[in-house]
Design a protein around this motif. Sequence first.
Motif, short mmCIF file in Angstrom:
data_model
loop_
_atom_site.label_atom_id
_atom_site.label_comp_id
_atom_site.label_asym_id
_atom_site.label_seq_id
_atom_site.Cartn_x
_atom_site.Cartn_y
_atom_site.Cartn_z
N GLN A 50 1.36 -1.08 -0.13
CA GLN A 50 -0.52 -0.33 -0.27
C GLN A 50 0.69 1.24 -0.24
O GLN A 50 1.72 1.57 1.09
CB GLN A 50 -1.10 0.32 1.51
N SER A 56 -5.08 0.88 -2.32
CA SER A 56 -4.78 0.62 -1.55
C SER A 56 -4.26 -1.51 -1.99
O SER A 56 -4.16 -0.90 -3.09
CB SER A 56 -6.72 -0.08 -1.41
N PRO A 57 -4.04 -2.45 -1.01
CA PRO A 57 -3.05 -3.55 -2.11
C PRO A 57 -4.28 -3.75 -2.87
O PRO A 57 -5.40 -4.50 -2.20
CB PRO A 57 -2.71 -4.70 -0.65
N ARG A 108 -4.04 -1.02 5.39
CA ARG A 108 -4.03 -2.25 4.83
C ARG A 108 -3.12 -2.71 4.62
O ARG A 108 -3.48 -4.08 3.93
CB ARG A 108 -5.31 -1.80 3.54
N GLY A 109 -2.18 -2.29 3.98
CA GLY A 109 -1.02 -2.26 3.76
C GLY A 109 -0.19 -3.08 4.13
O GLY A 109 0.86 -3.65 4.66
N ASP A 166 -4.18 1.66 -8.02
CA ASP A 166 -2.91 1.57 -6.69
C ASP A 166 -1.87 0.76 -7.21
O ASP A 166 -0.50 0.94 -6.65
CB ASP A 166 -3.81 0.95 -6.31
#
Length: 412
Positions: A50, A56-57, A108-109, A166
Amino acid sequence: MARNATRPAAAAAAVPRPDERATWLETYRSVRAETERRASLLSPEDQIVQSMADASPAKWHRAHVTWFFEQFLLIPHLSGYAIFDERFPFLFNSYYVSAGPRHARPQRGLITRPHNDDVRAYRAHVDAAVERLIETVPADRAEHVFSILEIGLHHEQQHQELLLTDILHAFAQNPTDPAYDPDWQMPRSATGPRGFVAVPSGIQVIGHDGASFCFDNETPQHEVLIPEVRIARHLVTNAEWIAFIEAGGYRTPSLWLSDGWTAVQAEGWQAPGYWREIDGGWHAMTLGGLRPVDLESPVLHVSYYEADAFARFAGKHLPSEAEWEVAARAGLLADVFGIAWQWTRSAYLPYPGFRAAEGALGEYNGKFMINQMVLRGSSLATPAGHERVTYRNFFYPPARWQFSGVRLAEFA
Ligand SMILES: [Fe+2]
């Protein structure tokens, strides 16, 4: 929905035809497969990263769109459905406050677990359940269930685009300049006469009539008053943007909104996102890796602030979203879809009479109608079949990691 973005014709009927269930099955499988196809070019390590809070991943995208079906379709509508993992709703709920607490977006990463294999199993578990629901939902509930299924598919398509924007941002932070797809090619923009064309003026209609699928923010259809205005047939090109750079556009405060000039200074912007000057020539990170900037191609990765400053530099304006839609409906525009989202000068606001959907899905669009600007069209990363002339994309003015470009307007 790559090939069929609209509700099957029989969806409004009380009793679904057998081929309606088959159509939904085929559409569901097609959309889900496209997500996995896009992710398949990424390693497990790629799928964790991320690179900023707004991105987001890839692994998170794959799980989040799956949670969406689990949360809004399977739990309420498939009796006996067993949640795949009780911990996942916390991890993969994005912003649905009414669906419960959730993991912080900027972190999130950090979710190295669950593994990719677990996410693959999660997708398979939900796929099997959704397919069972499509095949067995009672006729009197089919229309409602299929309407939620359809939202879930369009939602997944939105994340298919984000998966690419992303990972491009992540790869642009990598000194080895990775290519998402070494064979990727920039789509060709339309040829033909350039210049400006008159937009039909006076009272015109914009917005979706609701006869086929749309998001709630595209409704209600309503009348607008269009002034005497002309709109560019084509998108602003990289060559035109280089002229802006070379004329000192990024060093001239009088061209910029106050917030824009603050962003230029704070971020050190001297060119569009992902551009680098190498040996006197401009290069840009693309889905195909680092490539020389193609002068004839439309500019990408510019913020609203940059689009607005460029328009002022050119002695023009950005179109309003209503002007854009009326022109697009009239067939006046080249490169409407498939290259760059086009910034408009319209704030992202509710249409007159707009009401968000009831329940948690009412959080989908309506609560974001503040402080963002509308973009129209679609981009090179938008899945086929997802674009509409009424589609309203929206981002904050400084955002430039999307495939965002510029179409100008001029007043007589
Ligand atoms: Fe989402």
